[in-house]
Design an enzyme around this catalytic site. Structure first.
Site, PDB file in Angstrom:
ATOM      1  N   TYR A  82      -2.432  -1.210  10.444  1.00 26.53           N
ATOM      2  CA  TYR A  82      -2.342  -1.253   8.859  1.00 26.53           C
ATOM      3  C   TYR A  82      -0.837  -0.832   8.383  1.00 26.53           C
ATOM      4  CZ  TYR A  82      -3.978  -0.755   4.084  1.00 26.53           C
ATOM      5  OH  TYR A  82      -4.318  -1.222   2.737  1.00 26.53           O
ATOM      6  N   SER A  93       0.897  -1.262   0.078  1.00 26.24           N
ATOM      7  CA  SER A  93      -0.081  -0.099   0.138  1.00 26.24           C
ATOM      8  C   SER A  93       1.004   1.313  -0.039  1.00 26.24           C
ATOM      9  CB  SER A  93      -0.833   0.033   1.168  1.00 26.24           C
ATOM     10  OG  SER A  93      -1.442   1.207   1.600  1.00 26.24           O
TER      11      SER A  93
HETATM   12  P1  NAD Z   1     -11.655  -5.901  -0.260  1.00 26.93           P
HETATM   13  O1  NAD Z   1     -12.173  -5.673   1.444  1.00 26.93           O
HETATM   14  O2  NAD Z   1     -12.263  -5.770  -1.179  1.00 26.93           O
HETATM   15  O3  NAD Z   1     -10.837  -7.335  -0.065  1.00 26.93           O
HETATM   16  C1  NAD Z   1     -10.000  -7.980   0.704  1.00 26.93           C
HETATM   17  C2  NAD Z   1      -9.983  -9.341   0.610  1.00 26.93           C
HETATM   18  O4  NAD Z   1      -9.427 -10.079   1.662  1.00 26.93           O
HETATM   19  C3  NAD Z   1     -11.311  -9.933   0.599  1.00 26.93           C
HETATM   20  O5  NAD Z   1     -11.457 -11.189  -0.436  1.00 26.93           O
HETATM   21  C4  NAD Z   1     -11.814 -10.750   1.687  1.00 26.93           C
HETATM   22  O6  NAD Z   1     -12.411 -11.757   1.771  1.00 26.93           O
HETATM   23  C5  NAD Z   1     -10.103 -11.048   1.979  1.00 26.93           C
HETATM   24  N1  NAD Z   1      -9.978 -11.343   3.404  1.00 26.93           N
HETATM   25  C6  NAD Z   1     -10.090 -10.597   4.660  1.00 26.93           C
HETATM   26  N2  NAD Z   1      -9.955 -11.384   5.733  1.00 26.93           N
HETATM   27  C7  NAD Z   1      -9.298 -12.537   5.272  1.00 26.93           C
HETATM   28  C8  NAD Z   1      -8.922 -13.725   5.868  1.00 26.93           C
HETATM   29  N3  NAD Z   1      -8.849 -13.774   7.415  1.00 26.93           N
HETATM   30  N4  NAD Z   1      -8.656 -14.855   5.074  1.00 26.93           N
HETATM   31  C9  NAD Z   1      -8.551 -14.728   3.721  1.00 26.93           C
HETATM   32  N5  NAD Z   1      -8.913 -13.711   3.179  1.00 26.93           N
HETATM   33  C10 NAD Z   1      -9.621 -12.449   3.848  1.00 26.93           C
HETATM   34  O7  NAD Z   1     -10.228  -4.853   0.133  1.00 26.93           O
HETATM   35  P2  NAD Z   1      -9.273  -4.457  -1.049  1.00 26.93           P
HETATM   36  O8  NAD Z   1      -9.143  -2.897  -1.106  1.00 26.93           O
HETATM   37  O9  NAD Z   1      -9.519  -5.062  -2.094  1.00 26.93           O
HETATM   38  O10 NAD Z   1      -7.927  -4.852  -0.319  1.00 26.93           O
HETATM   39  C11 NAD Z   1      -7.063  -5.943  -1.142  1.00 26.93           C
HETATM   40  C12 NAD Z   1      -5.607  -5.492  -0.269  1.00 26.93           C
HETATM   41  O11 NAD Z   1      -5.227  -4.452  -1.221  1.00 26.93           O
HETATM   42  C13 NAD Z   1      -5.389  -5.414   0.893  1.00 26.93           C
HETATM   43  O12 NAD Z   1      -4.099  -5.905   1.303  1.00 26.93           O
HETATM   44  C14 NAD Z   1      -5.434  -3.906   1.391  1.00 26.93           C
HETATM   45  O13 NAD Z   1      -4.723  -3.485   2.230  1.00 26.93           O
HETATM   46  C15 NAD Z   1      -4.760  -3.611  -0.196  1.00 26.93           C
HETATM   47  N6  NAD Z   1      -4.890  -2.132  -0.677  1.00 26.93           N
HETATM   48  C16 NAD Z   1      -6.015  -1.529  -0.827  1.00 26.93           C
HETATM   49  C17 NAD Z   1      -6.384  -0.171  -1.198  1.00 26.93           C
HETATM   50  C18 NAD Z   1      -7.516   0.362  -1.470  1.00 26.93           C
HETATM   51  O14 NAD Z   1      -7.584   1.466  -1.611  1.00 26.93           O
HETATM   52  N7  NAD Z   1      -8.691  -0.145  -1.713  1.00 26.93           N
HETATM   53  C19 NAD Z   1      -5.064   0.531  -1.046  1.00 26.93           C
HETATM   54  C20 NAD Z   1      -3.748  -0.006  -0.889  1.00 26.93           C
HETATM   55  C21 NAD Z   1      -3.801  -1.508  -0.615  1.00 26.93           C
END
Ligand code: NAD
Length: 257
Positions: free
Chosen positions: A152, A139
């Site tokens: 985080y 991130s």
């Molecule tokens: P999201 O909530 O749509 O997806 C998260 C995923 O992780 C989901 O599929 C969820 O089911 C899964 N998950 C959660 N707990 C879990 C567990 N215990 N075991 C297995 N799977 C689990 O969120 P996202 O935004 O798609 O996030 C995905 C990644 O991207 C994360 O690591 C997040 O930190 C990172 N990220 C997101 C953003 C953003 O702006 N959305 C920015 C930077 C980084």
């Protein structure tokens, strides 16, 4: 770019960025293993939709990334893991002196420690196959900080550090390890933060998006899951064979500020 014949395991991929990355890897020809902690018909249906749309093998394997044995079992059950995308992640926002201990533990486990276990299980398979790619979804918070996101930010900085170590341990092999550092991408993880933030600052949800969420993103646009997926495909390409141990920001200029 063809990833035909490669198997990609994407943790946390029944939603958001993970699903977007799985779809772009499948579009490039990779067989994909989707994952989350749930085991619903919809999870398996998502895999079937990808299989049909891109003419690849696609499976859904349930595994809870907060549990060490389940992280390792995911890779074993996948049977092959040429491309490992450590993506599962959760968020909790709170001042550090009020931060619930169980939330801290869960974020560190899911967002960081899971990548240690899956990577440890996948590297022997990559070595046997003679090719491998570790792509960690970190991130902008792996490179910078924001208040109230102690767990985080700590976890994501940890992932960036671990990425460098994996790259050094595999430097002489046809394996690379890199981290993608997205800025804000509109996914359920971000959408969940909007109503609370609106209440906190007494703003409309539109104002929260413009003035709070995208405040640090100079492009004033969300990155898309397809763009994160495309970046993962690039990191799996031959052009990226000497890119290892580094981060690629997809953040509309956030970390240039
Ligand atoms: P999201 O909530 O749509 O997806 C998260 C995923 O992780 C989901 O599929 C969820 O089911 C899964 N998950 C959660 N707990 C879990 C567990 N215990 N075991 C297995 N799977 C689990 O969120 P996202 O935004 O798609 O996030 C995905 C990644 O991207 C994360 O690591 C997040 O930190 C990172 N990220 C997101 C953003 C953003 O702006 N959305 C920015 C930077 C980084």
């Amino acid at each position: 770019m063809s990833l035909i014949g490669k198997t990609a395991v994407i943790t946390g991929s029944n939603s958001g960025i993970g699903l977007g990355v799985a779809r772009e890897l499948a579009r490039a020809g990779a067989n994909v293993v989707l994952n989350s902690f749930t085991d619903n018909q919809e999870d398996h249906d998502l895999a079937q939709e990808i299989a049909r749309e891109f003419n690849v093998d696609a499976r859904y394997i349930q595994a809870d990334m907060s549990k060490a044995d389940e992280c390792r079992a995911l890779i074993e059950k996948a049977g092959a893991c040429d491309i490992l995308v450590n993506n599962a992640g959760i968020q909790h926002v709170s001042p550090i002196d009020e931060f619930p201990v169980e939330k801290w533990d869960a974020i560190i486990a899911i967002n960081m420690t899971s990548a240690f276990h899956t990577t440890a299980a996948a590297l022997p398979m990559m070595r046997k196959a003679g090719w491998g790619r570790v792509v960690n979804v970190a991130s902008a918070h792996g490179l910078t900080a924001s208040p109230f996101k102690s767990a985080y930010v700590a976890a994501k900085h940890g992932v960036v550090g671990m990425t460098k170590v994996v790259a050094l341990e595999t430097a002489k092999e046809p394996i690379t390890a890199n981290a993608i550092c997205p800025g804000y991408v509109k996914t359920p993880l971000v959408e969940k933060q909007i109503p609370d933030t609106a209440k906190k600052y007494d703003m409309t949800e539109e104002e929260v998006i413009e003035k709070v969420i995208l405040e640090r993103q100079p492009s004033k646009e969300f990155a898309t899951v397809e763009q994160i997926g495309g970046t993962a495909v690039f990191l799996c390409s031959d052009a990226a064979a000497q890119i290892t141990g580094t981060t690629i920001s997809v953040d509309g200029g956030w970390t240039a500020l």
